[in-house]
Design an enzyme around this catalytic site. Structure first.
Site, PDB file in Angstrom:
ATOM      1  N   TYR A  43       0.821  -1.215   0.000  1.00 32.53           N
ATOM      2  CA  TYR A  43       0.000   0.000   0.000  1.00 32.53           C
ATOM      3  C   TYR A  43       0.850   1.257   0.000  1.00 32.53           C
ATOM      4  O   TYR A  43       0.352   2.344  -0.303  1.00 32.53           O
ATOM      5  CB  TYR A  43      -0.922   0.034   1.231  1.00 32.53           C
ATOM      6  CG  TYR A  43      -1.965  -1.036   1.307  1.00 32.53           C
ATOM      7  CD1 TYR A  43      -2.145  -1.982   0.296  1.00 32.53           C
ATOM      8  CD2 TYR A  43      -2.779  -1.131   2.428  1.00 32.53           C
ATOM      9  CE1 TYR A  43      -3.103  -2.967   0.402  1.00 32.53           C
ATOM     10  CE2 TYR A  43      -3.741  -2.115   2.535  1.00 32.53           C
ATOM     11  CZ  TYR A  43      -3.894  -3.039   1.528  1.00 32.53           C
ATOM     12  OH  TYR A  43      -4.850  -4.017   1.651  1.00 32.53           O
ATOM     13  N   HIS A 103       0.192 -11.753   2.146  1.00 30.70           N
ATOM     14  CA  HIS A 103      -0.755 -10.966   1.364  1.00 30.70           C
ATOM     15  C   HIS A 103      -1.396 -11.767   0.231  1.00 30.70           C
ATOM     16  O   HIS A 103      -2.610 -11.683   0.006  1.00 30.70           O
ATOM     17  CB  HIS A 103      -0.056  -9.722   0.805  1.00 30.70           C
ATOM     18  CG  HIS A 103      -0.999  -8.608   0.465  1.00 30.70           C
ATOM     19  ND1 HIS A 103      -0.595  -7.298   0.358  1.00 30.70           N
ATOM     20  CD2 HIS A 103      -2.325  -8.598   0.223  1.00 30.70           C
ATOM     21  CE1 HIS A 103      -1.630  -6.534   0.054  1.00 30.70           C
ATOM     22  NE2 HIS A 103      -2.699  -7.308  -0.036  1.00 30.70           N
TER      23      HIS A 103
END
Length: 270
Positions: A43, A103
């Site tokens: 991110y 992730h």
């Protein structure tokens, strides 16, 4: 499962631009009453989330902080996973996180090479809990056979247009939490007629209805994204919205199925 350790509604922090916004948004969310913040290496906002935690009036120990590494192409090889984990902690400015996720189970991911690094981080206290993200039931079983640390949570997209019955059932069977990202289907849920009917009945927003529907499931939490104080407050208030059996039946009757996050490396596309 000590569900109280993970607030049922947290703050998702993904954005493709203006990543600096999360410094102010996280601080506002904490002021509103959020106690769960979710971020990730990819991110590129961990430093801003960390700055918000440091400047907020809320004690660090009162905030459940989650991050993720091992994206499908980050880091470039399994041997660098420990460095990637350390990088998350450095950017966040913390010695430990409350939950560390894998992730994606694709690209550089290999369960026998990657998961031992998560076990090591757990043993060393760099993370208090271990999680997985975007796995299929088969990949979850594979991971459970390798992990020494208890699996605390699995994070994946879920909303009334993508109910994820199999993944929720797996979480309930194995006693870990399911954390729903994109719980508003990137806004698509807001105009679904069935959702709007339930919202009007309860004098609530469609977003609140979608979140309340998620929380009606055992072992399910949600991390909606919001930027304005108004929407942050509205989303958090969904915890107090009680849907009745007719509401749930109507929402479950929606025959539209739609995945918002659907990259080629998603294991459901293999």
């Amino acid at each position: 499962m000590a569900r109280d350790s993970l607030p049922s509604i947290g703050l998702g922090t993904y954005s493709e631009e203006n990543r600096e916004q999360w410094r102010d948004t996280v601080e506002t969310a904490l002021d509103v009453g959020y106690r769960h913040v979710d971020t990730a290496q990819v991110y590129e906002n961990e430093e801003y989330v960390g700055e918000a935690l440091q400047s907020a009036s809320v004690d660090r120990e009162d905030v459940f902080l989650s991050t993720k590494t091992v994206h499908h192409d980050v880091p470039p090889e399994p041997e660098r996973v420990p460095d990637a984990i350390d990088g998350c902690l450095d950017r966040l400015g913390v010695e430990t996180v409350d939950l560390l996720y894998v992730h994606w189970p694709s690209g550089v991911y290999d369960h026998e090479a990657v998961l031992p690094a998560y076990d090591e981080a757990y043993r060393e206290g760099k993370t208090r809990r271990v999680g997985l993200s975007n796995f299929t039931p088969e990949l979850l079983d594979e991971a459970l056979a390798v992990l020494d640390a208890p699996l605390f949570a699995h994070q994946a997209e879920m909303h009334p247009l993508l109910p994820q019955e199999d993944l929720v059932a797996h979480a309930q069977e194995h006693d870990y939490l399911f954390v729903a990202y994109s719980p508003l289907a990137n806004g698509e849920i807001l105009d679904v007629p069935e959702i709007r009917r339930v919202a009007e009945k309860h004098d609530a927003t469609p977003a609140q209805v979608s979140l309340a529907w998620l929380l009606d499931h055992d072992n399910v939490a949600a991390i909606p994204k919001a930027s304005s104080r108004e929407h942050l407050e509205q989303n958090l208030a969904a915890r107090d919205l009680e849907l009745d059996a007719d509401d749930i039946e109507l929402i479950d009757s929606i025959n539209r199925r739609e995945r918002q996050i659907d990259p080629d490396h998603g294991p459901w596309n293999w």
